[in-house]
Enzyme design. Structure first.
Site, PDB file in Angstrom:
ATOM      1  N   ASP A  39      -2.694   8.870  37.241  1.00 12.40           N
ATOM      2  CA  ASP A  39      -1.665   9.910  37.208  1.00 12.40           C
ATOM      3  C   ASP A  39      -0.311   9.282  37.565  1.00 12.40           C
ATOM      4  O   ASP A  39      -0.214   8.445  38.468  1.00 12.40           O
ATOM      5  CB  ASP A  39      -2.008  11.022  38.203  1.00 12.40           C
ATOM      6  N   ILE A  40       0.732   9.726  36.880  1.00 14.98           N
ATOM      7  CA  ILE A  40       2.068   9.167  37.090  1.00 14.98           C
ATOM      8  C   ILE A  40       2.637   9.566  38.455  1.00 14.98           C
ATOM      9  O   ILE A  40       3.522   8.891  38.992  1.00 14.98           O
ATOM     10  CB  ILE A  40       2.998   9.613  35.933  1.00 14.98           C
ATOM     11  N   ASN A  97      -7.266  22.203  36.396  1.00 18.33           N
ATOM     12  CA  ASN A  97      -6.405  23.383  36.444  1.00 18.33           C
ATOM     13  C   ASN A  97      -6.436  24.082  35.084  1.00 18.33           C
ATOM     14  O   ASN A  97      -6.402  23.422  34.042  1.00 18.33           O
ATOM     15  CB  ASN A  97      -4.970  22.963  36.777  1.00 18.33           C
ATOM     16  N   GLU A 105      -0.179  22.138  33.934  1.00 20.48           N
ATOM     17  CA  GLU A 105       1.124  21.783  33.348  1.00 20.48           C
ATOM     18  C   GLU A 105       0.976  21.226  31.936  1.00 20.48           C
ATOM     19  O   GLU A 105       1.838  21.441  31.093  1.00 20.48           O
ATOM     20  CB  GLU A 105       1.825  20.729  34.219  1.00 20.48           C
ATOM     21  N   VAL A 106      -0.077  20.465  31.720  1.00 17.68           N
ATOM     22  CA  VAL A 106      -0.247  19.806  30.417  1.00 17.68           C
ATOM     23  C   VAL A 106      -1.388  20.505  29.665  1.00 17.68           C
ATOM     24  O   VAL A 106      -2.522  20.532  30.145  1.00 17.68           O
ATOM     25  CB  VAL A 106      -0.551  18.304  30.598  1.00 17.68           C
ATOM     26  N   HIS A 110      -8.005  18.316  30.900  1.00 19.14           N
ATOM     27  CA  HIS A 110      -8.147  17.089  31.688  1.00 19.14           C
ATOM     28  C   HIS A 110      -8.788  17.437  33.014  1.00 19.14           C
ATOM     29  O   HIS A 110      -8.654  18.551  33.513  1.00 19.14           O
ATOM     30  CB  HIS A 110      -6.792  16.416  31.938  1.00 19.14           C
ATOM     31  N   HIS A 112      -8.793  15.951  36.998  1.00 23.01           N
ATOM     32  CA  HIS A 112      -8.228  15.028  37.968  1.00 23.01           C
ATOM     33  C   HIS A 112      -9.384  14.457  38.770  1.00 23.01           C
ATOM     34  O   HIS A 112     -10.280  15.191  39.185  1.00 23.01           O
ATOM     35  CB  HIS A 112      -7.301  15.767  38.944  1.00 23.01           C
TER      36      HIS A 112
END
Ligand code: 5GP
Length: 129
Positions: A39-40, A97, A105-106, A110, A112
């Site tokens: 993750d960025i 999420n 958000e994206v 995905h 995490h």
């Protein structure tokens, strides 16, 4: 419309662009079903994202519409990623999420993977009822 009622899959979302190689990522694992990368903006000592290669908006969309092979392949890739990160002994947390209340958000499904320390509460105090 996806099964979650979220907008249809947007092929310009940031993870679709990472999958196409248009944006770089720090890769941990890749196979025919999934890509895992750091993750960025890490929220734990280890914070890695695992995304399926197919176009799915959310976990619900993925579970409802992906093939059995894609679903099995994805979860095996999650386990392989955690193993590659050395998290098997100490354990880790998987989180996905979904939608606005979930904080997604994206809009590309995905999970995490968080690890590298005792992670504490499952949900932030301020989010508790
Ligand atoms: P969400 O809130 O959708 O569950 O999580 C999206 C995650 O993607 C966030 O933790 C965010 O830091 C991460 N992220 C957003 N843009 C990028 C990017 O360009 N590269 C990487 N590696 N992570 C990103």
């Amino acid at each position: 419309m996806s099964v979650t009622g979220l907008p249809p899959y947007d092929p310009q979302n940031i993870f679709a662009r990472i999958l196409r190689g248009e944006i770089p990522c720090k890769r941990v694992h890749e196979d025919g079903f999934a890509l895992a990368f750091h993750d960025i903006n890490p929220q734990a000592p280890v914070h890695v994202l695992v995304i399926p290669k197919g176009a799915y908006v959310s976990a619900v969309d993925f579970g409802a519409t992906a093939s059995d092979a894609e679903i099995a392949g994805f979860w095996r890739a999650v386990a392989a990623t955690a193993k590659a990160l050395g998290l098997e002994e100490g354990g880790y947390r998987i989180l996905s999420n979904i939608g606005p209340d979930g904080g997604q958000e994206v809009p590309h499904f995905h999970v995490h993977i968080f690890g590298g320390k005792r992670l504490g509460r499952m949900v932030a105090k301020e989010a508790a009822p």
